[in-house]
Design an enzyme around this catalytic site. Structure first.
Site, short mmCIF file in Angstrom:
data_model
loop_
_atom_site.label_atom_id
_atom_site.label_comp_id
_atom_site.label_asym_id
_atom_site.label_seq_id
_atom_site.Cartn_x
_atom_site.Cartn_y
_atom_site.Cartn_z
N LYS A 193 0.85 -1.20 0.00
CA LYS A 193 0.00 0.00 0.00
C LYS A 193 0.88 1.25 0.00
CE LYS A 193 -1.75 2.75 2.91
NZ LYS A 193 -1.59 4.01 2.16
N SER A 247 5.38 7.25 10.38
CA SER A 247 5.48 7.93 11.67
C SER A 247 5.51 6.93 12.82
CB SER A 247 4.30 8.88 11.85
OG SER A 247 3.09 8.16 11.82
N THR A 248 6.15 7.32 13.90
CA THR A 248 6.19 6.48 15.09
C THR A 248 4.78 6.28 15.65
OG1 THR A 248 8.47 7.02 15.61
CG2 THR A 248 7.09 6.39 17.47
N GLU A 249 3.97 7.33 15.54
CA GLU A 249 2.59 7.26 16.00
C GLU A 249 1.82 6.13 15.29
OE1 GLU A 249 0.79 10.88 14.79
OE2 GLU A 249 -1.18 10.35 15.59
N GLU A 268 10.08 0.96 10.40
CA GLU A 268 11.14 1.96 10.19
C GLU A 268 10.46 3.31 10.41
OE1 GLU A 268 13.04 4.64 8.96
OE2 GLU A 268 13.14 3.89 6.91
N CYS A 302 13.71 10.40 7.26
CA CYS A 302 13.63 9.92 8.64
C CYS A 302 14.98 10.06 9.34
CB CYS A 302 13.16 8.48 8.65
SG CYS A 302 14.00 7.49 7.43
N GLU A 399 10.26 15.20 15.75
CA GLU A 399 10.64 15.17 14.34
C GLU A 399 9.85 16.24 13.59
OE1 GLU A 399 9.46 11.62 11.95
OE2 GLU A 399 11.56 11.64 11.35
P1 NAI Z 1 1.99 8.20 8.37
O1 NAI Z 1 2.75 7.37 9.31
O2 NAI Z 1 0.57 8.52 8.69
O3 NAI Z 1 1.99 7.53 6.90
C1 NAI Z 1 2.86 6.53 6.44
C2 NAI Z 1 2.06 5.41 5.78
O4 NAI Z 1 1.20 4.82 6.76
C3 NAI Z 1 1.13 5.85 4.65
O5 NAI Z 1 1.10 4.86 3.66
C4 NAI Z 1 -0.21 5.93 5.34
O6 NAI Z 1 -1.30 5.77 4.46
C5 NAI Z 1 -0.13 4.77 6.30
N1 NAI Z 1 -1.02 4.84 7.46
C6 NAI Z 1 -1.48 5.94 8.11
N2 NAI Z 1 -2.29 5.59 9.12
C7 NAI Z 1 -2.36 4.23 9.12
C8 NAI Z 1 -3.04 3.28 9.92
N3 NAI Z 1 -3.82 3.66 10.93
N4 NAI Z 1 -2.88 1.98 9.64
C9 NAI Z 1 -2.07 1.58 8.63
N5 NAI Z 1 -1.42 2.44 7.83
C10 NAI Z 1 -1.56 3.75 8.07
O7 NAI Z 1 2.80 9.54 8.15
P2 NAI Z 1 2.24 10.95 7.63
O8 NAI Z 1 0.95 11.27 8.31
O9 NAI Z 1 2.25 10.95 6.16
O10 NAI Z 1 3.39 11.91 8.15
C11 NAI Z 1 3.39 12.33 9.50
C12 NAI Z 1 4.79 12.36 10.06
O11 NAI Z 1 5.31 11.05 10.05
C13 NAI Z 1 5.80 13.17 9.29
O12 NAI Z 1 5.74 14.53 9.62
C14 NAI Z 1 7.07 12.54 9.73
O13 NAI Z 1 7.46 13.06 10.98
C15 NAI Z 1 6.72 11.08 9.91
N6 NAI Z 1 7.11 10.28 8.74
C16 NAI Z 1 8.22 9.50 8.82
C17 NAI Z 1 8.65 8.79 7.71
C18 NAI Z 1 9.84 7.92 7.75
O14 NAI Z 1 10.47 7.72 6.72
N7 NAI Z 1 10.19 7.32 8.87
C19 NAI Z 1 7.95 8.90 6.43
C20 NAI Z 1 6.76 9.68 6.47
C21 NAI Z 1 6.38 10.36 7.59
#
Ligand code: NAI
Ligand code: MG
Length: 495
Positions: A193, A247-249, A268, A302, A399
């Site tokens: 996804k 995200s860690t969340e 990751e 990240c 972050e």
């Molecule tokens: P996110 O963690 O919400 O999104 C990453 C992926 O997770 C996307 O494919 C999203 O559709 C999916 N996702 C979101 N909620 C989900 C759930 N409940 N169950 C399963 N999959 C889910 O990150 P977002 O909202 O795009 O960015 C927020 C923050 O996260 C950024 O500001 C940054 O700090 C961090 N981040 C870190 C990354 C990394 O490479 N470690 C990459 C992207 C964001």
């Protein structure tokens, strides 16, 4: 996208690709969402909708998992020789290389990053990853365990099964490669996804998966939102493992969702990486290195070097050097040839990053350069260097995921290390010094999955990457990643 004098033409195939609504890829076929819904994809340089994509949800995830299960258990994939599997993965790498310009353009339009960067970083690194992983297909071995003459005992390293992979938007194609490469090398099947902000390159990749001859159902790509499609995949009872980057969340939500069937989880996640400059560093390399550590990919990495610790005697020099580098950065649409830094990926990220800037100012930090959104359309933020920071500020702890570095002077090395490690994250760190003994001593003390010495953001498919603490579980790339995609079976025969 408005054409400017310096903007290259959009490739015909890219034009065509974004000109028609894209479907999802399940069991080797292009299909609409079960709901018939589509969602908009925005160009972050303009804020306008540039494409529409089928919106996957639970029903589509169910269909894709079913296809992946079938492909895992029957059909050509489980009986293919390792060598043939390796060839297919290699072929996929070759095909990406042949379509380099299309991928680079899609990444630039969808994510906002400079086309020039996507051409030399995102796409070639994805090619390398598949080529590297192709070699592993034939090198996954077990052991014989000679514990008694009465028994023949050996281990088999078997594919873990059906894998759900959820990826972010910062390196859309490359993150798909990091996930798919090892899954294919080990003989797993996948439901991928992509992030809702950047689904396009994964869909082009799926076309090449079919063209490479990878059997139907081995790779399925279901675009959609996290809370719907992502959550359905993470909680699915017939998925054996979920691999997540983001995200860690959300990483914590993935862990909870995985508890239903105790599927294996690899994560990751975020970072707040300390970048440490000693006064004996070679400043001709260090200053540009410290700038690119945070400004590369607009800080949407990240592992971005977002906490810059500089030895006191050199603090003003290094800060003013990084400020000069920031001033040289040309911020603009990724498609313009002169652009060094494009827009942030989305309105949400723009609000998040500008929110952090405000929080920093209200806690007493100052921007020596930048500190604002660029006026006009698109999600552009100025490259920013913050000083007068302290370890308790939100901008020093959380972050930001934007082009914002927080600089701090240090004088005592032990205190510095304690402060550098005083983070819930532990993804990466760097040390700049000419004293190699000191560099290695400090590398040992830093609680981070990667420590760069006199360099930053150096990646190779052979080098494992992942986090300590809340930066994640497991390592991607290198041979370490194979553990995330295999189960070990002990076979013991009385003889
Ligand atoms: P996110 O963690 O919400 O999104 C990453 C992926 O997770 C996307 O494919 C999203 O559709 C999916 N996702 C979101 N909620 C989900 C759930 N409940 N169950 C399963 N999959 C889910 O990150 P977002 O909202 O795009 O960015 C927020 C923050 O996260 C950024 O500001 C940054 O700090 C961090 N981040 C870190 C990354 C990394 O490479 N470690 C990459 C992207 C964001
Ligand atoms: Mg989110």
């Amino acid at each position: 996208m408005s054409a400017t004098a310096s903007a290259p033409q959009i490739h015909n195939r890219v034009q065509q690709f974004i000109g028609t609504p894209r479907k999802m890829f399940i069991n080797g076929k292009w299909v609409e969402a079960a709901s018939g819904k589509t969602f908009p994809v925005y160009n972050p340089a303009t804020g306008e909708v540039m494409a529409r994509v089928a919106e996957g949800d639970r029903e589509d995830i169910n269909r894709a998992v079913k296809a992946a299960r079938k492909a895992f258990e029957s059909g050509p994939w489980p009986v293919m020789t390792a060598s043939d599997r390796g060839r297919l993965i290699w072929q996929l790498g070759d095909l990406i290389e042949q379509h380099l310009e299309e991928f680079a353009q899609l990444e630039s339009l969808d994510n906002g990053k400079p086309l020039s960067v996507a051409r030399v970083a995102d796409v070639p690194l994805a090619v390398d990853l598949f080529h590297y992983m192709a070699g592993w297909a034939t090198k996954i071995e077990g052991n014989t365990i000679p514990f008694s003459p009465k028994y023949l005992a050996y281990t088999r390293r078997e594919p873990i099964g059906v894998v759900g992979q959820i990826i972010p938007w910062n390196f859309p194609l490359l993150m798909a490669a990091w996930k798919l490469g090892p899954a294919l090398a080990t003989g797993c099947t996948v439901v991928l996804k992509p992030a809702e902000q950047t689904p396009l390159s994964a869909l082009l990749l799926a076309e090449l998966v079919a063209e490479a001859g990878i059997p139907d159902g081995v790779v399925n790509v279901v675009p959609g939102y996290g809370e719907t499609a992502g959550a359905a995949l993470a909680s699915h009872n017939d998925v054996d493992k979920v691999a997540f980057t983001g995200s860690t969340e959300v990483g914590k939500l993935i862990v909870q969702a995985a508890a239903g069937n105790l599927k294996k989880v690899s994560l990751e996640l975020g970072g707040k990486s300390p970048n440490i400059v000693f006064d004996d560093a070679d400043m001709s390399k260090t200053i540009s290195g410290a700038a690119s550590a945070i400004f590369f990919n607009h800080g949407q990495c990240c592992c971005a070097g977002s906490r810059l610790y500089v030895e006191k005697s050199m603090f003003d020099n290094v800060v003013s050097g990084v400020v000069d580098e920031a001033k040289k950065i040309k911020v603009g649409p990724g498609f313009d040839a002169e652009t060094d830094m494009g827009p942030l990926v989305s309105k949400e990220q723009l609000d998040r990053v500008t929110g952090y800037l405000q929080s920093g100012f209200s806690e007493g930090a100052e921007a020596v350069v930048g500190g604002r959104k660029k006026s006009g359309a698109g999600y552009f933020v100025e490259p920013t260097v913050m000083v007068k920071t302290n370890p308790n500020m939100k901008i020093m702890r959380e972050e930001i995921f934007g082009p914002v570095v927080c600089a701090m002077p240090f004088s005592d090395v032990d205190k510095l290390i304690a402060e550098a490690n005083q983070s819930e994250y532990g993804l990466a760190a760097a040390v700049w010094t000419r004293d190699i003994s000191k560099a290695h001593r400090i590398a040992e003390k830093l609680r981070a999955g990667t420590v760069w010495i006199n360099c930053y953001n150096v990646f190779d498919p052979a080098m494992p990457f992942g986090g300590y603490k809340q930066s994640g579980w497991g390592r991607e790339m290198g041979h370490d990643v194979l553990e995330l995609y295999t189960e070990v079976k002990a076979v013991c025969a009385a003889i």
